[in-house]
Design a protein around this motif. Structure first.
Motif, short mmCIF file in Angstrom:
data_model
loop_
_atom_site.label_atom_id
_atom_site.label_comp_id
_atom_site.label_asym_id
_atom_site.label_seq_id
_atom_site.Cartn_x
_atom_site.Cartn_y
_atom_site.Cartn_z
N PHE A 1 1.06 -1.65 -0.22
CA PHE A 1 0.13 -0.38 -0.02
C PHE A 1 0.55 1.09 0.17
CE2 PHE A 1 -3.30 -3.00 2.10
CZ PHE A 1 -3.48 -3.13 1.23
N HIS A 2 2.16 1.22 -0.03
CA HIS A 2 3.05 2.72 -0.06
C HIS A 2 2.65 2.71 -1.15
CE1 HIS A 2 6.06 0.03 -2.33
NE2 HIS A 2 6.19 0.79 -2.47
N SER A 3 2.33 4.54 -0.63
CA SER A 3 2.74 4.96 -2.69
C SER A 3 4.29 4.89 -3.12
CB SER A 3 2.78 6.64 -1.79
OG SER A 3 4.06 7.31 -1.23
N HIS A 4 4.04 4.98 -4.41
CA HIS A 4 5.37 5.70 -5.40
C HIS A 4 6.45 5.39 -5.05
CE1 HIS A 4 7.67 5.17 -9.08
NE2 HIS A 4 7.57 6.20 -9.42
N ILE A 5 6.52 7.14 -4.38
CA ILE A 5 7.60 7.88 -4.37
C ILE A 5 8.00 7.51 -2.67
CG2 ILE A 5 5.90 9.42 -2.40
CD1 ILE A 5 8.42 12.12 -2.91
N ALA A 6 7.43 6.67 -1.42
CA ALA A 6 7.74 5.82 -0.64
C ALA A 6 8.74 4.56 -1.18
CB ALA A 6 6.90 5.66 -0.10
N THR A 7 8.68 4.50 -2.25
CA THR A 7 9.97 3.27 -2.53
C THR A 7 11.12 3.19 -2.34
OG1 THR A 7 8.62 3.20 -4.28
CG2 THR A 7 10.26 2.26 -4.50
N THR A 8 11.38 5.22 -2.09
CA THR A 8 13.24 5.64 -2.00
C THR A 8 13.64 5.70 -0.70
OG1 THR A 8 12.03 7.72 -1.62
CG2 THR A 8 12.87 7.17 -3.37
N TRP A 9 12.34 5.30 0.19
CA TRP A 9 13.45 4.37 1.05
C TRP A 9 13.52 3.01 1.79
CZ3 TRP A 9 13.31 7.85 5.22
CH2 TRP A 9 12.46 9.36 5.26
N MET A 10 13.14 2.26 0.81
CA MET A 10 13.35 1.36 0.40
C MET A 10 14.82 1.04 -0.30
SD MET A 10 11.92 -1.67 1.81
CE MET A 10 11.16 -2.86 0.60
N LEU A 11 15.76 1.85 -1.64
CA LEU A 11 16.44 2.03 -2.27
C LEU A 11 17.80 2.58 -0.98
CD1 LEU A 11 14.87 3.44 -5.52
CD2 LEU A 11 15.82 1.45 -4.88
N GLY A 12 17.51 3.96 0.05
CA GLY A 12 17.95 4.67 0.38
C GLY A 12 18.84 3.42 1.84
N PHE A 13 17.84 3.15 2.44
CA PHE A 13 17.88 2.18 3.26
C PHE A 13 18.47 0.34 2.59
CE2 PHE A 13 16.72 5.27 5.83
CZ PHE A 13 17.09 4.98 6.45
N ALA A 14 19.08 0.58 1.26
CA ALA A 14 19.25 -1.27 0.91
C ALA A 14 19.81 -1.97 1.69
CB ALA A 14 19.81 -1.18 -0.40
N GLY A 15 21.31 -0.99 1.61
CA GLY A 15 22.74 -2.24 2.28
C GLY A 15 22.37 -2.61 3.56
N ARG A 16 21.67 -1.35 4.12
CA ARG A 16 21.21 -1.95 5.27
C ARG A 16 20.45 -3.15 5.78
NH1 ARG A 16 21.23 3.58 8.90
NH2 ARG A 16 20.14 2.19 10.63
N MET A 17 19.30 -3.27 5.15
CA MET A 17 18.18 -4.04 5.00
C MET A 17 18.80 -5.72 4.79
SD MET A 17 14.77 -2.22 4.36
CE MET A 17 13.84 -3.07 4.67
#
Length: 361
Positions: free
Chosen positions: A334-350
């Motif tokens: 359900f997240h918005s399209h723009i919120a995908t950037t959170w996953m990208l920004g923290f990809a390394g830590r995840m």
């Protein structure tokens, strides 16, 4: 005379530690320090007076024109800052200047003192998000030739809470599930129990102080009815929307039943969206909640909480760069399209989390 004038100036610009809470947001800088001290002392009675007028006696109201314990209890229960108009005007006159006669030319048409004082009062009463927005607007006026973007605010400090002494609970889930978390934990800060512990932790992390938990309940209640995200919450909570909203409402102080506790994942979505923070829960299961309608910010605050003994929340201060657990399936859905950037920004830590998890399986 100089000492008296200095006292007035202190009431404007100095804030005592006991009055930092947003509960005093409308009063700071607008009423005398003596009044604030009396109110702070009266607030201590709320725990046993509650909202009962007969027990209260209302002495502070009738004798000093200040809100008494039962009044303060109603505001605190609703998570509402003390309104300025419940304080008698006597306590609000923070000036020694004599009022000018009507018609006298005092330059008031170009004087900005009152406007600036009101601006500061509003700024102090706002939460972090509101302060950012107001600062941005002021920067646009002050620096019209520069970019309208203000420098990012500093991260809220999560340290400094009072650590409760005594042994850790026998089943200290934060350290034990999974075991490798211990190497990333700096310290754990306990809060008072009683059914509001989760909201106490969030209040402490957000800079309200542990006793600001009613404000958190109220603000999350406002979040769930936010018009801009009504469609999102209709999808997230579906036919449980009213149930989630009612879990934030309490009718009395003291211990709260389990249905009033901070529960995940429901509260996780609301907290991340309301305060635009990353919320990390360490427990069983471990989860990360990113804001669902905003884009990634490198200066975002990360609030880390832990669930211990299957019935209590604590504040967990983690080391810089600690691995982040996965988000929920509903966040992905359900997240918005723009919120995908959170996953990208923290990809390394995840990814770091995913690499460590199989070792413990």
């Amino acid at each position: 005379m100089g000492n008296i004038r200095a006292s007035f100036q202190k009431s404007f610009y100095e804030v005592e530690h006991a009055h930092i809470s947003p509960f005093y947001g409308y009063l700071r800088g607008s009423v005398s320090r003596a009044a604030l001290r009396r109110i702070a002392e009266e607030l201590l009675r709320v725990d046993y007076v509650g909202t009962n007028r007969q027990i209260c006696g209302c002495t502070l109201r009738t004798s000093y024109g200040l809100p008494c314990a039962c009044e303060l209890g109603r505001y605190r229960l609703g998570g509402i800052p003390i309104p300025i108009d419940v304080v008698h005007v006597h306590w609000r006159k923070l000036t020694m200047e004599v009022e000018l006669e009507v018609g006298e030319d005092d330059g008031s048409e170009v004087d900005m003192t009152s406007a600036m004082d009101e601006l500061w009062r509003q700024f102090r009463s706002l939460d972090v998000i509101g302060k950012r927005a107001l600062k941005s607007r002021v920067c646009e006026l002050a620096y019209p030739t520069m970019t309208p973007l203000c420098p990012p605010p500093e991260k809220l400090k999560t340290k400094g809470g009072v650590k409760k002494k005594g042994k850790k609970p026998a089943e200290y889930d934060v350290y034990r599930d999974p075991l490798y978390h211990e190497s990333y934990i700096e310290d754990v800060v306990n809060v008072e129990s009683g059914g509001n512990c989760g909201f106490r932790v969030i209040a402490s992390l957000h800079g309200y102080g542990e006793d600001g938990w009613p404000m958190v309940r109220r603000e999350l209640g406002l979040e769930i009815i936010d018009k801009d995200r009504s469609t999102l919450y209709d999808k997230l909570f579906s036919n449980r929307l009213s149930e989630v909203r009612e879990s934030l409402m309490i009718e009395s102080f003291g211990s709260q039943p389990p249905e009033k506790w901070l529960s995940l994942p429901d509260m996780g979505y609301l907290i991340a969206n309301r305060y635009n923070v990353v919320l990390v829960c360490l427990g069983n299961p471990c989860m990360t909640f990113f804001p669902m309608t905003s884009s990634h910010s490198p200066n975002v605050s990360i609030y880390c909480i832990g669930f211990v003994n299957h019935n209590h929340w604590v504040q967990v201060n983690m080391k810089e760069g600690f691995p982040l657990p996965p988000v929920t399936l509903d966040w992905k859905k359900f997240h918005s399209h723009i919120a995908t950037t959170w996953m990208l920004g923290f990809a390394g830590r995840m990814q770091h989390w995913q690499l460590l998890t199989p070792v413990l399986a």
